[in-house]
Motif scaffolding. Structure first.
Motif, PDB file in Angstrom:
ATOM      1  N   TYR A 100      60.443  38.928  21.929  1.00 55.57           N
ATOM      2  CA  TYR A 100      60.443  37.587  21.342  1.00 55.57           C
ATOM      3  C   TYR A 100      61.207  36.573  22.203  1.00 55.57           C
ATOM      4  CZ  TYR A 100      58.267  38.915  16.916  1.00 55.57           C
ATOM      5  OH  TYR A 100      57.370  39.329  15.949  1.00 55.57           O
ATOM      6  N   LEU A 177      53.963  34.075  23.950  1.00 51.75           N
ATOM      7  CA  LEU A 177      53.778  35.156  22.979  1.00 51.75           C
ATOM      8  C   LEU A 177      52.351  35.137  22.455  1.00 51.75           C
ATOM      9  CD1 LEU A 177      57.063  34.948  20.857  1.00 51.75           C
ATOM     10  CD2 LEU A 177      56.471  36.691  22.549  1.00 51.75           C
ATOM     11  N   THR A 179      49.709  37.265  19.571  1.00 51.14           N
ATOM     12  CA  THR A 179      49.650  38.180  18.436  1.00 51.14           C
ATOM     13  C   THR A 179      48.251  38.759  18.338  1.00 51.14           C
ATOM     14  OG1 THR A 179      51.301  36.868  17.254  1.00 51.14           O
ATOM     15  CG2 THR A 179      50.018  38.444  15.966  1.00 51.14           C
ATOM     16  N   SER A 190      49.747  43.685  12.836  1.00 52.25           N
ATOM     17  CA  SER A 190      49.899  42.659  13.868  1.00 52.25           C
ATOM     18  C   SER A 190      50.860  43.152  14.935  1.00 52.25           C
ATOM     19  CB  SER A 190      50.417  41.348  13.258  1.00 52.25           C
ATOM     20  OG  SER A 190      51.684  41.537  12.680  1.00 52.25           O
ATOM     21  N   VAL A 192      52.882  41.872  18.429  1.00 56.78           N
ATOM     22  CA  VAL A 192      53.299  40.740  19.239  1.00 56.78           C
ATOM     23  C   VAL A 192      53.527  41.205  20.678  1.00 56.78           C
ATOM     24  CG1 VAL A 192      55.026  38.926  19.565  1.00 56.78           C
ATOM     25  CG2 VAL A 192      54.353  39.622  17.250  1.00 56.78           C
TER      26      VAL A 192
END
Length: 365
Positions: A100, A177, A179, A190, A192
């Motif tokens: 992230y 990023l 998804t 999901s 990432v």
């Protein structure tokens, strides 16, 4: 320092079918084992150096204040190197928080730190050049009450920091990023991940920024500047009688060794940067079938060597200070003695005996 493309390729490695055994062993030994071991020792050495420079009167010197900042930057660089190229790159440990923060913080800040390390060494070299080769001008600045240590310190630090940030602003726009959704047992999950942006693959961006701009400003220009400055300082020191100004000679000697190590550590980077320009100009290195990295074996191995050399460059400052600068050795001995004597009551140690043991140990080293 790595080549411009190596930091991206380490995040998105090529297919396993295209990795030779030599490359696998090189990555395992150099980045998986040697890099974290040297990096850990380097962080410990940098922390000790920071404590010594902050001890007693060192902070009154612009040179030692800059070395303190260099130790902090080196420690942060070592942290990013160990995480990116060893923990994530070789061992495949990728925490969710790492994914992230990678595009918007970790990746651009890492490049800023690496650039800052280069420009900070250039600033320290300039400071020592003025002290050794322009002593009258340097002395007048020291004696000027309106030009205190803090402004003199910022004169060398701020340009390095600002230029490092400006040079790496595009790095905030290279990753993003994404998804993706997968169905398993009729349940949608999901995932990432991180992917390069269209800007990072733009041919003009790659040519003029990734290759030429970074090659010039983080490779060729620092290499030439530090080489010329180092030779000038060394020639000036040879002209002066030895021992006439021992502390200043020691500081100049420290700078000469630091710059020499920096230049040696940057040789693989220069070779990789030139190779990147060649492969990009000839549209080589990328498979048209699967899009995998087809760089030659020597290039991939040299990338691992470059990462290891950067780690060594950021880890050896403590060793340089200890062997070259007598003031550093004396201050470290006194700091160790003070810490040891401070705790003598807890352990029932005689203070005089503790002081004598520390001083005898320091004299033997």
């Amino acid at each position: 320092m790595a080549s411009p493309n190596s930091s991206i390729s380490s995040l998105f490695p090529p297919c396993n079918c295209l990795i030779s055994e030599a490359v696998k062993w090189a990555e395992l030994c150099l980045e998986g084992v040697a890099l974290p071991a040297i990096g850990t020792m380097g962080v410990v050495g940098n922390v000790i150096a920071i404590l010594v420079f902050r001890y007693r009167q060192h902070t009154r010197s612009t040179f030692h204040a800059l070395l303190t900042i260099l130790a902090v930057v080196d420690s942060l660089c070592l942290l990013t190197l160990v995480v990116d190229y060893s923990i994530v790159g070789v061992w495949g440990i990728r925490p969710e928080v790492y994914v992230y923060i990678l595009p918007f913080f970790w990746y651009p800040v890492k490049n800023i730190l690496i650039s800052l390390d280069t420009f900070l060494i250039m600033g320290i070299a300039l400071e020592r050049f003025l002290a050794v080769c322009r002593p009258m001008k340097y002395r007048s600045l020291e004696l000027n009450s309106s030009f205190s240590m803090c402004p003199r310190f910022m004169v060398y630090l701020l340009p390095s920091l600002l230029f490092s940030i400006m040079l790496n602003i595009p790095k905030f726009l290279e990753l993003e990023l994404i998804t993706s959704f997968t169905d398993k047992y009729n349940i949608t999950h999901s995932v990432v991940g991180v992917e390069v942006t269209p800007l990072r693959t733009d041919p003009y961006y790659v040519t003029y920024y990734v290759h030429w701009t970074r090659f010039l400003f983080t490779g060729l220009v620092p290499f030439c500047f530090l080489s010329a400055t180092n030779m000038k300082i060394y020639s000036e020191m040879k002209k002066k009688p030895q021992g006439m100004n021992r502390p200043r000679d020691d500081m100049a000697a420290v700078l000469i060794v630091i710059v020499f190590l920096f230049l040696i550590s940057n040789l693989p980077k220069l070779v990789l940067s030139i190779s990147d320009i060649y492969y990009h100009a000839n549209e080589e290195g990328i498979s048209s079938i699967c899009g995998c990295n087809l760089s030659p074996t020597w290039y991939t191995i040299l990338t691992s060597v470059s990462h290891l050399f950067l780690t060594i460059n950021s880890s050896c400052n403590f060793i340089i200070y200890w062997h070259v600068c007598q003031m550093f050795k004396t201050s470290l001995t006194r700091l160790t003695r003070d810490i040891y004597c401070f705790n003598y009551k807890r352990g029932g140690i005689d203070e005089t005996q503790a002081t004598t043991e520390i001083e005898m140990t320091g004299s033997k080293m």
